[in-house]
Motif scaffolding. Structure first.
Motif, PDB file in Angstrom:
ATOM      1  N   PRO A  76     -40.479 -26.074  91.668  1.00 13.76           N
ATOM      2  CA  PRO A  76     -41.373 -26.568  92.713  1.00 13.76           C
ATOM      3  C   PRO A  76     -42.358 -25.501  93.180  1.00 13.76           C
ATOM      4  O   PRO A  76     -42.000 -24.335  93.322  1.00 13.76           O
ATOM      5  CB  PRO A  76     -40.423 -26.957  93.849  1.00 13.76           C
ATOM      6  N   ALA A  77     -43.607 -25.923  93.393  1.00 14.34           N
ATOM      7  CA  ALA A  77     -44.578 -25.042  94.028  1.00 14.34           C
ATOM      8  C   ALA A  77     -44.186 -24.936  95.499  1.00 14.34           C
ATOM      9  O   ALA A  77     -43.584 -25.864  96.061  1.00 14.34           O
ATOM     10  CB  ALA A  77     -45.983 -25.617  93.886  1.00 14.34           C
ATOM     11  N   GLY A  84     -45.510 -20.249 109.147  1.00 12.46           N
ATOM     12  CA  GLY A  84     -44.253 -19.990 108.451  1.00 12.46           C
ATOM     13  C   GLY A  84     -43.531 -21.235 107.988  1.00 12.46           C
ATOM     14  O   GLY A  84     -42.445 -21.142 107.410  1.00 12.46           O
ATOM     15  N   LEU A  85     -44.095 -22.407 108.234  1.00 14.54           N
ATOM     16  CA  LEU A  85     -43.473 -23.628 107.741  1.00 14.54           C
ATOM     17  C   LEU A  85     -43.722 -23.732 106.243  1.00 14.54           C
ATOM     18  O   LEU A  85     -44.761 -23.312 105.748  1.00 14.54           O
ATOM     19  CB  LEU A  85     -44.054 -24.850 108.451  1.00 14.54           C
ATOM     20  N   ALA A  86     -42.784 -24.299 105.545  1.00 14.75           N
ATOM     21  CA  ALA A  86     -42.915 -24.368 104.094  1.00 14.75           C
ATOM     22  C   ALA A  86     -42.585 -25.768 103.592  1.00 14.75           C
ATOM     23  O   ALA A  86     -41.836 -26.514 104.233  1.00 14.75           O
ATOM     24  CB  ALA A  86     -41.999 -23.359 103.433  1.00 14.75           C
ATOM     25  N   ARG A  87     -43.174 -26.074 102.442  1.00  7.91           N
ATOM     26  CA  ARG A  87     -42.943 -27.362 101.798  1.00  7.91           C
ATOM     27  C   ARG A  87     -42.785 -27.113 100.303  1.00  7.91           C
ATOM     28  O   ARG A  87     -43.564 -26.373  99.708  1.00  7.91           O
ATOM     29  CB  ARG A  87     -44.141 -28.265 102.061  1.00  7.91           C
ATOM     30  N   SER A 115     -50.852 -21.003 102.082  1.00 11.14           N
ATOM     31  CA  SER A 115     -50.666 -20.224 100.852  1.00 11.14           C
ATOM     32  C   SER A 115     -49.823 -21.040  99.894  1.00 11.14           C
ATOM     33  O   SER A 115     -48.765 -21.551 100.272  1.00 11.14           O
ATOM     34  CB  SER A 115     -49.945 -18.910 101.155  1.00 11.14           C
ATOM     35  N   LEU A 116     -50.291 -21.152  98.653  1.00  7.27           N
ATOM     36  CA  LEU A 116     -49.568 -21.906  97.636  1.00  7.27           C
ATOM     37  C   LEU A 116     -49.031 -20.939  96.594  1.00  7.27           C
ATOM     38  O   LEU A 116     -49.783 -20.132  96.047  1.00  7.27           O
ATOM     39  CB  LEU A 116     -50.497 -22.933  96.973  1.00  7.27           C
ATOM     40  N   THR A 142     -38.190 -14.151 100.602  1.00  8.51           N
ATOM     41  CA  THR A 142     -39.121 -13.053 100.338  1.00  8.51           C
ATOM     42  C   THR A 142     -40.511 -13.403 100.831  1.00  8.51           C
ATOM     43  O   THR A 142     -41.176 -12.600 101.496  1.00  8.51           O
ATOM     44  CB  THR A 142     -39.156 -12.726  98.825  1.00  8.51           C
ATOM     45  N   ILE A 143     -40.952 -14.616 100.535  1.00 10.62           N
ATOM     46  CA  ILE A 143     -42.290 -15.047 100.957  1.00 10.62           C
ATOM     47  C   ILE A 143     -42.350 -15.200 102.474  1.00 10.62           C
ATOM     48  O   ILE A 143     -43.292 -14.736 103.123  1.00 10.62           O
ATOM     49  CB  ILE A 143     -42.678 -16.367 100.263  1.00 10.62           C
ATOM     50  N   ALA A 144     -41.362 -15.843 103.056  1.00 10.48           N
ATOM     51  CA  ALA A 144     -41.371 -16.136 104.493  1.00 10.48           C
ATOM     52  C   ALA A 144     -41.337 -14.884 105.356  1.00 10.48           C
ATOM     53  O   ALA A 144     -41.819 -14.890 106.486  1.00 10.48           O
ATOM     54  CB  ALA A 144     -40.193 -17.040 104.840  1.00 10.48           C
ATOM     55  N   THR A 145     -40.790 -13.789 104.837  1.00 15.56           N
ATOM     56  CA  THR A 145     -40.668 -12.574 105.652  1.00 15.56           C
ATOM     57  C   THR A 145     -41.789 -11.565 105.408  1.00 15.56           C
ATOM     58  O   THR A 145     -41.761 -10.470 105.959  1.00 15.56           O
ATOM     59  CB  THR A 145     -39.300 -11.894 105.399  1.00 15.56           C
TER      60      THR A 145
END
Length: 170
Positions: A76-77, A84-87, A115-116, A142-145
């Motif tokens: 998944p992308a 900081g929300l992610a999908r 950011s994708l 890693t991305i979220a922090t």
């Protein structure tokens, strides 16, 4: 972004063919779902049984901020907002070269300030400094922090260093 199954000459030839088809057909087909459908037909006709290609393709319009995206069998992308929300954007179709009559649905995203992250399983299967695979949850963390002010290039460097066991740089 594409990733071929297997290793060796056959895998390299399949990826070269896929890349060539993508470039050639992409000059006249401007819908990512239709483009992948046409590539898939060609691969199903000629590929070696059991080999396939996962692929994510899209068309971005910088004027509107809209991205038409198709995910064929890839992990998944990940779409992150500045808050900081992610999908997770899951694959909507199987990999190329598996089923000839496959429909490749397009998803439309408004990127805006988001950011994708598009990646192959080589990232989530990469090993961290403690010898464990990073996994989707490790990549997510890693991305979220990451600090918000990092450039795209710096973000990629952080992810790569995370799976190259370079704990000092994190």
């Amino acid at each position: 972004l594409g990733d071929v199954s297997g290793k060796g000459v056959n895998a390299a030839l399949l990826m070269a063919k896929t890349s060539s088809l993508f470039r050639g057909l992409g000059k006249r087909i401007d819908q990512p779902g239709e483009l992948l459908a046409q590539i898939n037909i060609e691969l199903c006709e000629t590929s070696i049984h059991g080999m396939f290609v996962t692929l994510v393709a899209g068309i971005y319009d910088p004027k509107t901020g809209l991205l038409k995206l198709v995910n064929a069998g890839n992990p998944p992308a990940l779409l992150f907002t500045p808050e900081g929300l992610a999908r997770e954007i899951e694959a909507g179709a199987p990999p190329l070269g598996v089923l000839e009559d496959t429909v490749f649905p397009e998803i439309v995203l408004n990127l805006g300030d988001n950011s994708l992250y598009i990646f192959s399983d080589g990232v989530t299967e990469g090993y961290t400094e403690n010898g464990e695979t990073l996994g989707l949850s490790g990549l997510f963390k890693t991305i979220a922090t990451m600090p918000e002010q990092l450039t795209a290039h710096q973000r990629i460097e952080r992810i790569v260093k995370r799976i190259r066991h370079d704990a000092q740089s994190l």
